[in-house]
Scaffold this active site. Structure first.
Site, PDB file in Angstrom:
ATOM      1  N   HIS A  27      -2.101 -16.935  -5.957  1.00 40.91           N
ATOM      2  CA  HIS A  27      -2.782 -16.126  -4.936  1.00 40.91           C
ATOM      3  C   HIS A  27      -4.287 -16.378  -4.979  1.00 40.91           C
ATOM      4  CE1 HIS A  27      -3.704 -12.981  -2.146  1.00 40.91           C
ATOM      5  NE2 HIS A  27      -4.531 -12.429  -3.029  1.00 40.91           N
ATOM      6  N   SER A  60      -4.436  -6.249  -8.396  1.00 45.77           N
ATOM      7  CA  SER A  60      -5.832  -6.541  -8.763  1.00 45.77           C
ATOM      8  C   SER A  60      -6.062  -8.035  -8.954  1.00 45.77           C
ATOM      9  CB  SER A  60      -6.190  -5.821 -10.064  1.00 45.77           C
ATOM     10  OG  SER A  60      -5.836  -4.471  -9.989  1.00 45.77           O
ATOM     11  N   ASP A  71       0.181 -12.827   1.417  1.00 44.51           N
ATOM     12  CA  ASP A  71       0.188 -14.225   1.852  1.00 44.51           C
ATOM     13  C   ASP A  71       1.382 -14.472   2.789  1.00 44.51           C
ATOM     14  OD1 ASP A  71      -2.038 -14.779   0.180  1.00 44.51           O
ATOM     15  OD2 ASP A  71      -0.680 -14.860  -1.535  1.00 44.51           O
ATOM     16  N   ALA A  78      -5.726   4.647  -6.975  1.00 42.98           N
ATOM     17  CA  ALA A  78      -5.186   5.266  -5.752  1.00 42.98           C
ATOM     18  C   ALA A  78      -6.253   5.786  -4.798  1.00 42.98           C
ATOM     19  CB  ALA A  78      -4.243   6.408  -6.130  1.00 42.98           C
TER      20      ALA A  78
HETATM   21  N1  LIG Z   1      -3.065  -9.217  -4.349  1.00 40.15           N
HETATM   22  C1  LIG Z   1      -3.628  -9.222  -3.151  1.00 40.15           C
HETATM   23  O1  LIG Z   1      -3.107  -9.823  -2.223  1.00 40.15           O
HETATM   24  C2  LIG Z   1      -4.878  -8.437  -2.908  1.00 40.15           C
HETATM   25  C3  LIG Z   1      -5.270  -8.145  -1.603  1.00 40.15           C
HETATM   26  C4  LIG Z   1      -6.426  -7.394  -1.380  1.00 40.15           C
HETATM   27  C5  LIG Z   1      -7.178  -6.962  -2.479  1.00 40.15           C
HETATM   28  N2  LIG Z   1      -6.772  -7.265  -3.734  1.00 40.15           N
HETATM   29  C6  LIG Z   1      -7.529  -6.794  -4.907  1.00 40.15           C
HETATM   30  O2  LIG Z   1      -7.271  -5.400  -5.112  1.00 40.15           O
HETATM   31  C7  LIG Z   1      -8.338  -4.822  -5.866  1.00 40.15           C
HETATM   32  C8  LIG Z   1      -8.758  -3.491  -5.250  1.00 40.15           C
HETATM   33  O3  LIG Z   1      -9.302  -3.691  -3.966  1.00 40.15           O
HETATM   34  P1  LIG Z   1      -9.865  -2.449  -3.105  1.00 40.15           P
HETATM   35  O4  LIG Z   1     -10.329  -3.009  -1.825  1.00 40.15           O
HETATM   36  O5  LIG Z   1      -8.868  -1.356  -3.106  1.00 40.15           O
HETATM   37  O6  LIG Z   1     -11.121  -2.018  -3.998  1.00 40.15           O
HETATM   38  P2  LIG Z   1     -11.868  -0.590  -4.025  1.00 40.15           P
HETATM   39  O7  LIG Z   1     -13.143  -0.799  -4.767  1.00 40.15           O
HETATM   40  O8  LIG Z   1     -11.923  -0.027  -2.666  1.00 40.15           O
HETATM   41  O9  LIG Z   1     -10.878   0.322  -4.870  1.00 40.15           O
HETATM   42  C9  LIG Z   1     -10.642   0.080  -6.220  1.00 40.15           C
HETATM   43  C10 LIG Z   1     -10.333   1.390  -6.897  1.00 40.15           C
HETATM   44  O10 LIG Z   1     -10.070   1.099  -8.274  1.00 40.15           O
HETATM   45  C11 LIG Z   1     -10.596   2.186  -8.995  1.00 40.15           C
HETATM   46  N3  LIG Z   1     -10.749   1.822 -10.404  1.00 40.15           N
HETATM   47  C12 LIG Z   1     -11.718   1.115 -10.998  1.00 40.15           C
HETATM   48  N4  LIG Z   1     -11.498   1.057 -12.335  1.00 40.15           N
HETATM   49  C13 LIG Z   1     -10.364   1.747 -12.558  1.00 40.15           C
HETATM   50  C14 LIG Z   1      -9.619   2.035 -13.706  1.00 40.15           C
HETATM   51  N5  LIG Z   1      -9.993   1.627 -14.928  1.00 40.15           N
HETATM   52  N6  LIG Z   1      -8.484   2.764 -13.567  1.00 40.15           N
HETATM   53  C15 LIG Z   1      -8.086   3.185 -12.346  1.00 40.15           C
HETATM   54  N7  LIG Z   1      -8.763   2.939 -11.221  1.00 40.15           N
HETATM   55  C16 LIG Z   1      -9.882   2.232 -11.328  1.00 40.15           C
HETATM   56  C17 LIG Z   1     -11.910   2.528  -8.307  1.00 40.15           C
HETATM   57  O11 LIG Z   1     -12.355   3.831  -8.667  1.00 40.15           O
HETATM   58  C18 LIG Z   1     -11.507   2.394  -6.857  1.00 40.15           C
HETATM   59  O12 LIG Z   1     -11.063   3.624  -6.327  1.00 40.15           O
HETATM   60  C19 LIG Z   1      -9.441  -5.891  -5.882  1.00 40.15           C
HETATM   61  O13 LIG Z   1      -9.413  -6.539  -7.138  1.00 40.15           O
HETATM   62  C20 LIG Z   1      -9.033  -6.845  -4.784  1.00 40.15           C
HETATM   63  O14 LIG Z   1      -9.526  -8.141  -4.991  1.00 40.15           O
HETATM   64  C21 LIG Z   1      -5.648  -7.987  -3.970  1.00 40.15           C
HETATM   65  O1  LIG Z   2      -9.358 -12.170  -0.571  1.00 41.98           O
HETATM   66  C1  LIG Z   2      -9.493 -11.262  -1.384  1.00 41.98           C
HETATM   67  O2  LIG Z   2     -10.432 -11.225  -2.177  1.00 41.98           O
HETATM   68  C2  LIG Z   2      -8.520 -10.117  -1.394  1.00 41.98           C
HETATM   69  C3  LIG Z   2      -7.099 -10.553  -1.388  1.00 41.98           C
HETATM   70  O3  LIG Z   2      -6.789 -11.392  -2.448  1.00 41.98           O
HETATM   71  C4  LIG Z   2      -6.657 -11.148  -0.076  1.00 41.98           C
HETATM   72  O4  LIG Z   2      -5.946 -12.148  -0.067  1.00 41.98           O
HETATM   73  O5  LIG Z   2      -6.979 -10.560   0.983  1.00 41.98           O
END
Ligand SMILES: NC(=O)c1ccc[n+]([C@@H]2O[C@H](COP(=O)([O-])OP(=O)(O)OC[C@H]3O[C@@H](n4cnc5c(N)ncnc54)[C@H](O)[C@@H]3O)[C@@H](O)[C@H]2O)c1
Ligand SMILES: O=C(O)C[C@H](O)C(=O)O
Length: 347
Positions: free
Chosen positions: A209, A150, A182, A41
């Site tokens: 994805h 994630s 998406d 969060a």
């Molecule tokens: N599904 C999608 O469409 C989509 C889109 C964008 C990003 N993502 C993914 O979402 C993830 C997070 O992206 P972000 O930009 O928020 O990254 P970020 O690094 O800004 O935030 C990630 C957070 O996770 C926390 N974290 C790490 N290990 C943890 C644990 N064991 N328990 C709880 N929290 C933990 C970190 O402390 C950090 O606050 C990435 O893997 C990214 O690729 C997915």
């Molecule tokens: O592209 C990424 O790594 C983050 C996420 O999966 C996205 O589609 O924006």
């Protein structure tokens, strides 16, 4: 002015496939108690997602968990004068409390991409994080709907399923890979090219994805645009598939999509809550256990209900270009799924 902006964010979150008067009055007047937990969060996605979930009147308890930084995020968000009580939990020793009683758990914990990386390059770090968090979910809130953000989603969802199977808690109806971004992108890009109002647009996006596994079905887009050439549809498809990379490159080493993802995550969590609350005809695309193809997991339109997935909708009719895209994505998606299953079972 302030009220107008809040109302418009809320109405966007509450807009879905059906907007009957029944739904409108239901969500605003008699929403049951619902606890939503966000794991990760304090991160780039986690913070704006916490904000958007605090604005959601279907949430009565908002539990914000991270390994660091949650007291500040929780204190900040908790001052917003909306329904939910907010509690921040920091550190693994508090994960159980964060999860206990959760109806929906949203997981944006893990590392994001940098330019030049694929989502699969995140596997080595994120697979272990997801495995640990899902082990705790199985223990503390085994009946929660899990919204996996994630990356790589094509592997983290299979990891979660294996962890839940081992714990004896797996219910395929309750595990979702969040592919809403998406759909959000496909809608935005299509509306821009077809010159139709974006708020009216619907585009199913199926597959997975990552890269070519993301398959937007523009032949089923509504409103149907007859002004788009085959070349434009190919370009729209590619832009949707590369949308994440477009953001990663623009952020130039400072992470991947966070704000649009928080929006997409809030839309999907809202749909899950509406389904749990018995709102009819809630349909979103999601990466779920599926029989739609020969693969064990696949993203397609899913009807959400009181137990999570109520019905997996088929692919509908595909044109030749989409059929080729479907054939082309299956091997990559299959190997990402297998990689996740293997990881969960060997470590
Ligand atoms: N599904 C999608 O469409 C989509 C889109 C964008 C990003 N993502 C993914 O979402 C993830 C997070 O992206 P972000 O930009 O928020 O990254 P970020 O690094 O800004 O935030 C990630 C957070 O996770 C926390 N974290 C790490 N290990 C943890 C644990 N064991 N328990 C709880 N929290 C933990 C970190 O402390 C950090 O606050 C990435 O893997 C990214 O690729 C997915
Ligand atoms: O592209 C990424 O790594 C983050 C996420 O999966 C996205 O589609 O924006």
């Amino acid at each position: 002015m302030r009220t107008t902006m809040l109302q418009s964010i809320r109405s966007s979150l509450h807009k879905s496939s059906s907007s009957s008067p029944l739904r409108r009055s239901y969500s605003s007047q008699s929403a049951p108690e619902r606890k939503v937990a966000i794991l990760g969060a304090a991160g780039g996605i986690g913070q704006p997602l916490s904000l958007l979930m605090k604005l959601n009147p279907l949430v009565s308890s908002l539990s914000l968990y991270d390994i660091a930084g949650t007291p500040g995020v929780a204190a900040d968000v908790s001052h917003i004068n909306t329904r939910s009580e907010v509690v921040g939990y920091m550190g693994e020793e508090n994960l159980g409390k964060a999860l206990e009683g959760a109806d929906v758990v949203i997981i944006p914990a893990g590392v994001p991409r940098k330019p030049g990386m694929t989502r699969d390059d995140l596997f080595n770090i994120n697979a272990g994080i997801v495995k640990g968090l899902c082990t705790a979910i199985a223990k503390y809130c085994p009946h929660a709907l899990v919204n996996m953000i994630s990356n790589p989603v094509n592997s983290t969802v299979p990891i979660a399923s294996e962890v839940f199977k081992k714990a004896g808690t797996y219910d395929p109806k309750r595990l979702f890979g969040v592919t809403t971004l998406d759909v959000v992108r496909a809608k935005t890009f299509y509306a821009g090219k077809a010159k139709v109002p974006v708020a009216d647009v619907n585009v199913p996006v199926v597959g997975g994805h990552a890269g070519i596994t993301i398959l937007p079905l523009f032949s089923q887009a509504t409103p149907q645009a007859n002004n788009l050439s085959d070349e434009e549809i190919v370009a729209l498809t590619k832009r949707t598939q590369d949308g994440g990379t477009e953001v990663v490159e623009a952020k130039a080493g400072k992470g991947s999509a966070t704000l649009s993802m928080a929006y997409a995550g809030a839309i999907f969590a809202d749909a899950c809550l509406k389904g749990l609350n018995g709102v009819p005809d809630v349909v979103e695309c999601s990466f779920v256990q599926s029989n739609v193809t020969k693969l064990p997991f696949f993203a397609s339109k899913v009807r959400l209900g009181k137990n999570g997935v109520e019905e997996i909708l088929g692919l509908g009719s595909l044109n030749d270009y989409e059929k080729q895209g479907l054939e082309a994505l299956l091997p990559e998606l299959e190997s990402s799924i297998e990689k996740g299953i293997k990881f969960a079972n060997q470590s």
